[in-house]
Write an enzyme that holds these catalytic residues in place. Structure first.
Site, short mmCIF file in Angstrom:
data_model
loop_
_atom_site.label_atom_id
_atom_site.label_comp_id
_atom_site.label_asym_id
_atom_site.label_seq_id
_atom_site.Cartn_x
_atom_site.Cartn_y
_atom_site.Cartn_z
N ASN A 10 0.88 -1.17 0.00
CA ASN A 10 0.00 0.00 0.00
C ASN A 10 0.92 1.22 0.00
O ASN A 10 1.43 1.60 1.04
CB ASN A 10 -0.90 -0.03 1.24
CG ASN A 10 -1.76 1.21 1.35
OD1 ASN A 10 -1.84 2.01 0.41
ND2 ASN A 10 -2.42 1.38 2.49
N TRP A 11 1.10 1.78 -1.18
CA TRP A 11 2.04 2.91 -1.30
C TRP A 11 1.47 4.19 -0.70
O TRP A 11 2.18 5.18 -0.55
CB TRP A 11 2.40 3.14 -2.77
CG TRP A 11 3.36 2.13 -3.34
CD1 TRP A 11 4.04 1.16 -2.65
CD2 TRP A 11 3.78 2.01 -4.71
NE1 TRP A 11 4.84 0.45 -3.50
CE2 TRP A 11 4.71 0.95 -4.78
CE3 TRP A 11 3.45 2.69 -5.87
CZ2 TRP A 11 5.32 0.56 -5.97
CZ3 TRP A 11 4.06 2.30 -7.07
CH2 TRP A 11 4.97 1.25 -7.11
N LYS A 12 0.16 4.19 -0.44
CA LYS A 12 -0.51 5.40 0.06
C LYS A 12 -0.22 6.58 -0.88
O LYS A 12 -0.03 6.37 -2.07
CB LYS A 12 -0.11 5.67 1.51
CG LYS A 12 -0.31 4.44 2.40
CD LYS A 12 -0.25 4.71 3.87
CE LYS A 12 -0.46 3.42 4.63
NZ LYS A 12 -0.45 3.60 6.08
N HIS A 97 -9.88 1.35 4.46
CA HIS A 97 -8.64 1.61 5.20
C HIS A 97 -8.93 2.60 6.32
O HIS A 97 -9.70 3.55 6.12
CB HIS A 97 -7.56 2.15 4.26
CG HIS A 97 -6.21 2.14 4.91
ND1 HIS A 97 -5.85 3.09 5.85
CD2 HIS A 97 -5.16 1.30 4.79
CE1 HIS A 97 -4.61 2.80 6.27
NE2 HIS A 97 -4.18 1.73 5.65
N GLU A 99 -7.32 5.02 7.44
CA GLU A 99 -7.03 6.42 7.12
C GLU A 99 -8.23 7.06 6.41
O GLU A 99 -8.50 8.24 6.58
CB GLU A 99 -5.74 6.52 6.29
CG GLU A 99 -4.51 6.30 7.17
CD GLU A 99 -3.31 5.72 6.46
OE1 GLU A 99 -3.27 5.68 5.23
OE2 GLU A 99 -2.39 5.28 7.19
N GLU A 169 -5.82 -4.45 10.62
CA GLU A 169 -4.82 -3.41 10.78
C GLU A 169 -5.11 -2.60 12.03
O GLU A 169 -5.91 -1.63 11.96
CB GLU A 169 -4.81 -2.48 9.56
CG GLU A 169 -4.49 -3.17 8.26
CD GLU A 169 -3.88 -2.20 7.26
OE1 GLU A 169 -2.78 -2.47 6.78
OE2 GLU A 169 -4.49 -1.15 6.99
N GLY A 175 2.02 2.65 10.68
CA GLY A 175 3.00 3.73 10.49
C GLY A 175 3.71 4.14 11.76
O GLY A 175 4.39 5.17 11.78
N SER A 214 2.94 -1.73 10.46
CA SER A 214 4.38 -1.80 10.72
C SER A 214 4.99 -3.17 10.44
O SER A 214 5.87 -3.64 11.17
CB SER A 214 4.69 -1.35 12.16
OG SER A 214 4.31 0.00 12.34
N GLY A 235 2.58 -0.96 4.35
CA GLY A 235 2.65 0.45 3.99
C GLY A 235 4.09 0.89 3.82
O GLY A 235 4.72 0.67 2.79
N GLY A 236 4.63 1.51 4.86
CA GLY A 236 5.96 2.11 4.80
C GLY A 236 7.03 1.24 4.17
O GLY A 236 7.78 1.69 3.29
#
Ligand code: PGA
Length: 256
Positions: A10-12, A97, A99, A169, A175, A214, A235-236
């Site tokens: 997930n590159w966001k 998600h 976010e 999640e 993150g 994470s 993600g990250g």
């Protein structure tokens, strides 16, 4: 049990044309050295999806969007429909998600519509659920997660997620560098599978339950060793091709 492990990036809202091209080149080089059998996908920002479809051709990479409209078509300025994602060749889409739930006020009702629309167009939805730190500290994790699951699945049924996946999640782990422990994550995943089994025992066995929050090369092995963790939404760490494929290596080791 024969759930194919699945690792999804997930590159966001990160990256640009150049960084994407470098990532894909590195990915292709890593994939040429190892015949991956796990499923691997990248959920990229909307403007880059068309370009990535072409770059992913003849590779094992599947392409996902990070959002889809909960409307079919029409006067919805700025929205992107499931038809459009299907038209350009998207394979999957993230729905729900945290976010988007928290920053953009997405509701379970909208999330269910997104998942159903995507699935009806042949796009596999990945549904995200997870509790806040406060809910966790109040001991309400399982109640919150089950409520999020049933709110969507009672509308869509389980079929869309047999094709796609469901990701647990915990919001406090996203993150933050603070992943859930493998045992804690497994507890939630088991409860999720039990909840799914009450709706459809067969589908519950087939649905991939991903962990997200994470995930890094250093904690992936222990997370994936858990019975009900079938992969990860990353993600990250997915922004670096090498890190992401180190995580894929851990998932691939699970393929029987
Ligand atoms: P993270 O994000 O890996 O950076 O914690 C995961 C996600 O939000 O899907």
């Amino acid at each position: 049990m024969s759930r194919t492990p699945f690792v999804c990036a997930n590159w966001k809202m990160n990256g640009d044309t150049l960084s994407n091209r470098i990532w894909v080149e590195q990915a292709k080089s890593l994939m040429s050295r190892h015949a991956y059998q796990c499923d691997i996908a990248v959920c990229a920002p909307t403007p880059y999806l068309s370009g990535l479809v072409t770059q992913f051709t003849h590779s094992r990479l599947m392409l996902g969007a990070q959002n889809v409209a909960h409307f079919e078509n029409g006067a919805y300025t700025g929205e992107v429909s499931a038809d459009m994602l299907a038209d350009i060749g998207c394979d999957m889409v993230i729905v729900g998600h945290s976010e988007r739930r928290t920053l953009l006020g997405e509701t379970d009702e909208q999330i269910a519509k997104k998942a159903a629309l995507a699935f009806s167009r042949g796009i596999m939805p990945i549904l995200c659920v997870g509790e806040t730190l406060q809910e966790r500290e109040e001991g309400r994790t399982l109640d919150v997660v089950k409520a999020q699951l049933t709110a969507v699945l009672s509308v869509t049924g389980l079929a869309p997620f047999v094709a796609g996946a469901i990701a647990y999640e915990p919001i406090w782990a996203i993150g933050t560098g603070k992943s859930a422990s493998p045992a804690d994550a497994q507890n939630v995943h088991r409860a999720m599978r039990e909840c799914l089994a009450q709706m459809d025992p067969q589908a519950a066995q087939n649905i991939r339950l991903l962990y997200g929050g994470s995930v890094k090369p250093g904690n992936a092995v222990d997370l994936f060793a858990q019975d009900d963790i079938d992969g990860a939404l990353v993600g990250g760490a997915s922004l670096h091709a090498q890190d992401f494929f180190n995580i894929c290596d851990c998932a691939d080791a699970l393929v029987k």
